[in-house]
Design a protein around this motif. Structure first.
Motif, PDB file in Angstrom:
ATOM      1  N   UNK A  77       0.763   3.270  12.025  1.00 59.64           N
ATOM      2  CA  UNK A  77       1.300   3.750  10.747  1.00 59.64           C
ATOM      3  C   UNK A  77       0.258   4.603  10.041  1.00 59.64           C
ATOM      4  N   UNK A  78       0.684   5.806   9.661  1.00 54.95           N
ATOM      5  CA  UNK A  78      -0.197   6.716   8.937  1.00 54.95           C
ATOM      6  C   UNK A  78       0.444   7.105   7.617  1.00 54.95           C
ATOM      7  N   UNK A  79      -0.414   7.348   6.657  1.00 55.23           N
ATOM      8  CA  UNK A  79       0.035   7.791   5.338  1.00 55.23           C
ATOM      9  C   UNK A  79      -0.377   9.239   5.139  1.00 55.23           C
ATOM     10  N   UNK A  80       0.503   9.992   4.523  1.00 52.27           N
ATOM     11  CA  UNK A  80       0.224  11.369   4.118  1.00 52.27           C
ATOM     12  C   UNK A  80       0.400  11.411   2.609  1.00 52.27           C
ATOM     13  N   UNK A  81      -0.651  11.802   1.919  1.00 55.26           N
ATOM     14  CA  UNK A  81      -0.556  11.955   0.460  1.00 55.26           C
ATOM     15  C   UNK A  81      -0.923  13.380   0.104  1.00 55.26           C
ATOM     16  N   UNK A  82      -0.017  14.042  -0.618  1.00 57.28           N
ATOM     17  CA  UNK A  82      -0.217  15.426  -1.045  1.00 57.28           C
ATOM     18  C   UNK A  82      -0.089  15.459  -2.565  1.00 57.28           C
ATOM     19  N   UNK A  83      -0.947  16.248  -3.193  1.00 59.38           N
ATOM     20  CA  UNK A  83      -0.882  16.383  -4.653  1.00 59.38           C
ATOM     21  C   UNK A  83       0.506  16.837  -5.087  1.00 59.38           C
ATOM     22  N   UNK A  84       0.876  16.506  -6.298  1.00 58.77           N
ATOM     23  CA  UNK A  84       2.140  16.978  -6.861  1.00 58.77           C
ATOM     24  C   UNK A  84       1.952  18.311  -7.556  1.00 58.77           C
TER      25      UNK A  84
END
Length: 180
Positions: free
Chosen positions: A112-119
């Motif tokens: 499981x990987x998480x991708x977080x991108x700024x809003x």
């Protein structure tokens, strides 16, 4: 594809929860993703549309089968492969997004990987393609083998910085298909 001669190491859980220093490949060609987490990191409707369209347009010509997981699994065997988030927690001021392994499957792959991108406009097709590329094992130019300029056009959306609509390049697709 990670690992390369210029970017080695082992896949492991990222203890910092998103500093982007640990690279991995997803654990199989059947990629289940989730992006409606609600709360602090929920994607807005336009950002969800960007992810859906990017996965359809850019990753369809690869060996990866992409499936939306409406009932995500966050622990145990068979976790949802990619969790998309929106926010700036643990993203350096010089980055638009980060990908990290939450549950290493073995030394090379992550369950499981998480991708977080700024809003606020950072959730673009190019940045979404870029961070998804990391989740499946694609690297930046300096980590590639052979090493390339960070802006080499052969990197497609893995160029740094990533332009708004840049998609996967032919080399990206070839590497994904050879791996999965």
């Amino acid at each position: 594809m990670w690992p390369t001669l210029n970017a080695g190491g082992i896949c492991r859980d990222d203890p910092d929860g998103g500093d982007g220093l640990v690279s991995c490949q997803t654990d199989n060609a059947e990629v289940y993703y989730y992006m409606d987490s609600g709360g602090k990191y929920e994607l807005e409707s336009p950002d969800r549309t960007i992810v859906i369209n990017m996965l359809r347009d850019e990753y369809a010509p690869t060996a990866l089968a992409r499936h939306y997981d409406s009932s995500p699994v966050f622990s145990g065997d068979g976790e949802t492969d990619i969790i998309y988030q929106e926010g700036s927690t643990n993203i350096s001021s010089s980055s638009d997004g980060v990908t990290w392994c939450n549950d290493a499957y073995d030394n090379q792959r992550c369950d499981q990987q998480y991708i977080r991108i700024r809003g606020n406009g950072y959730y673009t097709p190019g940045v979404s393609c870029h961070e998804t590329g990391h989740a499946v094992g694609l690297t930046h130019g300096r980590q590639a083998s052979p090493m390339l300029s960070q802006t080499d056009s052969r990197l497609g959306c893995m160029q740094t910085p990533t332009a708004f609509g840049t998609g996967l390049g032919a080399s990206n697709r070839e590497n994904i298909n050879a791996t999965y």
